[in-house]
Design a protein around this motif. Structure first.
Motif, PDB file in Angstrom:
ATOM      1  N   LEU A  78       0.719  -1.182   0.061  1.00 37.72           N
ATOM      2  CA  LEU A  78      -0.074   0.093   0.007  1.00 37.72           C
ATOM      3  C   LEU A  78       0.976   1.124   0.003  1.00 37.72           C
ATOM      4  O   LEU A  78       0.589   2.279  -0.671  1.00 37.72           O
ATOM      5  CB  LEU A  78      -0.787  -0.002   1.088  1.00 37.72           C
ATOM      6  N   ALA A  79       1.860   1.148   0.734  1.00 36.99           N
ATOM      7  CA  ALA A  79       2.700   2.245   0.912  1.00 36.99           C
ATOM      8  C   ALA A  79       3.603   2.746  -0.369  1.00 36.99           C
ATOM      9  O   ALA A  79       3.872   3.791  -0.573  1.00 36.99           O
ATOM     10  CB  ALA A  79       3.930   2.065   2.271  1.00 36.99           C
ATOM     11  N   LYS A  80       3.600   1.893  -1.217  1.00 33.45           N
ATOM     12  CA  LYS A  80       4.090   1.998  -2.425  1.00 33.45           C
ATOM     13  C   LYS A  80       3.279   2.759  -3.551  1.00 33.45           C
ATOM     14  O   LYS A  80       3.746   3.274  -4.647  1.00 33.45           O
ATOM     15  CB  LYS A  80       4.702   0.798  -3.238  1.00 33.45           C
ATOM     16  N   ILE A  81       2.075   2.710  -3.292  1.00 27.07           N
ATOM     17  CA  ILE A  81       0.861   3.182  -4.162  1.00 27.07           C
ATOM     18  C   ILE A  81       1.347   4.812  -4.454  1.00 27.07           C
ATOM     19  O   ILE A  81       1.333   5.150  -5.787  1.00 27.07           O
ATOM     20  CB  ILE A  81      -0.467   3.194  -3.878  1.00 27.07           C
ATOM     21  N   ALA A  82       1.748   5.625  -3.380  1.00 27.85           N
ATOM     22  CA  ALA A  82       2.015   7.036  -3.356  1.00 27.85           C
ATOM     23  C   ALA A  82       2.469   7.336  -2.201  1.00 27.85           C
ATOM     24  O   ALA A  82       2.327   6.883  -1.151  1.00 27.85           O
ATOM     25  CB  ALA A  82       0.536   7.818  -3.559  1.00 27.85           C
ATOM     26  N   LYS A  83       3.056   8.613  -2.159  1.00 28.17           N
ATOM     27  CA  LYS A  83       4.007   8.787  -0.841  1.00 28.17           C
ATOM     28  C   LYS A  83       3.243   9.339   0.283  1.00 28.17           C
ATOM     29  O   LYS A  83       3.417   9.427   1.172  1.00 28.17           O
ATOM     30  CB  LYS A  83       5.049   9.790  -1.180  1.00 28.17           C
ATOM     31  N   ASN A  84       2.019   9.711  -0.320  1.00 25.31           N
ATOM     32  CA  ASN A  84       0.971  10.316   0.908  1.00 25.31           C
ATOM     33  C   ASN A  84       0.290   9.273   1.594  1.00 25.31           C
ATOM     34  O   ASN A  84      -0.966   9.552   2.139  1.00 25.31           O
ATOM     35  CB  ASN A  84       0.109  11.456   0.429  1.00 25.31           C
ATOM     36  N   ILE A  85       0.504   7.958   1.283  1.00 23.52           N
ATOM     37  CA  ILE A  85      -0.517   6.768   1.735  1.00 23.52           C
ATOM     38  C   ILE A  85      -0.090   6.686   3.176  1.00 23.52           C
ATOM     39  O   ILE A  85       1.022   6.766   3.466  1.00 23.52           O
ATOM     40  CB  ILE A  85      -0.140   5.579   1.154  1.00 23.52           C
ATOM     41  N   VAL A  86      -0.881   6.547   4.121  1.00 26.04           N
ATOM     42  CA  VAL A  86      -0.741   6.225   5.747  1.00 26.04           C
ATOM     43  C   VAL A  86      -1.554   4.964   5.785  1.00 26.04           C
ATOM     44  O   VAL A  86      -2.636   4.680   5.460  1.00 26.04           O
ATOM     45  CB  VAL A  86      -1.511   7.163   6.499  1.00 26.04           C
ATOM     46  N   VAL A  87      -0.592   3.906   6.227  1.00 27.55           N
ATOM     47  CA  VAL A  87      -1.250   2.486   6.374  1.00 27.55           C
ATOM     48  C   VAL A  87      -2.064   2.506   7.693  1.00 27.55           C
ATOM     49  O   VAL A  87      -1.641   2.686   8.659  1.00 27.55           O
ATOM     50  CB  VAL A  87       0.100   1.458   6.583  1.00 27.55           C
ATOM     51  N   LYS A  88      -3.295   2.057   7.544  1.00 28.55           N
ATOM     52  CA  LYS A  88      -4.179   1.980   8.381  1.00 28.55           C
ATOM     53  C   LYS A  88      -4.099   0.481   9.082  1.00 28.55           C
ATOM     54  O   LYS A  88      -4.474  -0.596   8.349  1.00 28.55           O
ATOM     55  CB  LYS A  88      -5.608   2.216   7.969  1.00 28.55           C
TER      56      LYS A  88
END
Ligand code: G3P
Length: 217
Positions: A77-87
């Protein structure tokens, strides 16, 4: 207080973004499923579409329940975009995963928090933010906003950097009460955000101004 929108509907995210007040987005598996978005590829593509609308933080939830699964899923998930926060859910494996992601410099949002004790554990593990669900607490006949006051107090005592993200917000008053309680972030449905715009005296005053402007023209 930062404003996040709590939805997976792209048009709503765009509308809040265009209002100029949007700091981020939260979603959850229920919100995704409501739109019929299921399966890893479709879910990841949807997160990418959200991140194309906003550069604010976008919480993307893992579905795995165990530590290795959460790590594998969260790293993708974190690789999708730099603004992703893993919930990550508030469980023992979730805490381990939060600690892991902290060591990798990946932001986390610990979700399904319903007590100050849970908030304390998540902060100690290194969560970037924690999500107390205030509406669901109110539904259970306890006081959700009171929990925000309590967690904000506890975090102040120990200078935790973890942000308090008030979630499960149901109405405009919830938003104002969370701001009074010192929440760092509120994640809200679009309707609750737009409800903050309303005041009858604004409408009356505006009508009066328009009327007066015609008199002296
Ligand atoms: O942010 C959490 C939220 O999605 C849960 O809201 O209304 O289902 O309790 P609700």
């Amino acid at each position: 207080m930062k404003f996040y929108i709590d939805t997976a509907v792209l048009a709503e995210i765009k509308e809040a973004h265009d209002m100029g007040i949007l700091d981020g987005v939260t979603t959850n598996p229920s919100l995704m499923a409501k739109l019929g978005i299921q399966g890893k590829d479709a879910i990841h593509a949807h997160y990418k579409a959200i991140c194309d609308i906003t550069s604010g933080e976008v919480s993307a939830e893992v579905l795995s329940m165990d530590f290795p699964g959460m790590v594998a899923e969260g790293e993708e998930l974190a690789k999708i975009a730099k603004n992703i926060v893993v919930k990550i859910p508030m469980t023992a494996d979730g805490l381990k995963a939060i600690k892991h992601f902290k060591s990798k410099g990946i932001k986390t949002n610990c979700t399904l928090v319903f007590s100050a004790g849970q908030a304390l554990l998540a902060a100690k593990a290194g969560a970037t933010m924690i999500s107390p669900f205030i509406g669901r607490i109110d539904d259970s006949n306890w006081d959700g906003v009171q929990l925000i006051y309590q967690i904000v107090d506890v975090f102040k005592n120990y200078d935790f950097e973890t942000e308090v993200l008030a979630a499960s917000i149901r109405n405009p008053l919830h938003i104002v009460k969370c701001a009074e309680a010192g929440a760092d972030i509120a994640t809200c449905p679009l309707g609750a955000i737009k409800g903050l715009l309303n005041h009858p005296l604004t409408n009356i005053g505006l009508a009066q101004f328009i009327e007066d402007s015609k008199k002296f023209a």
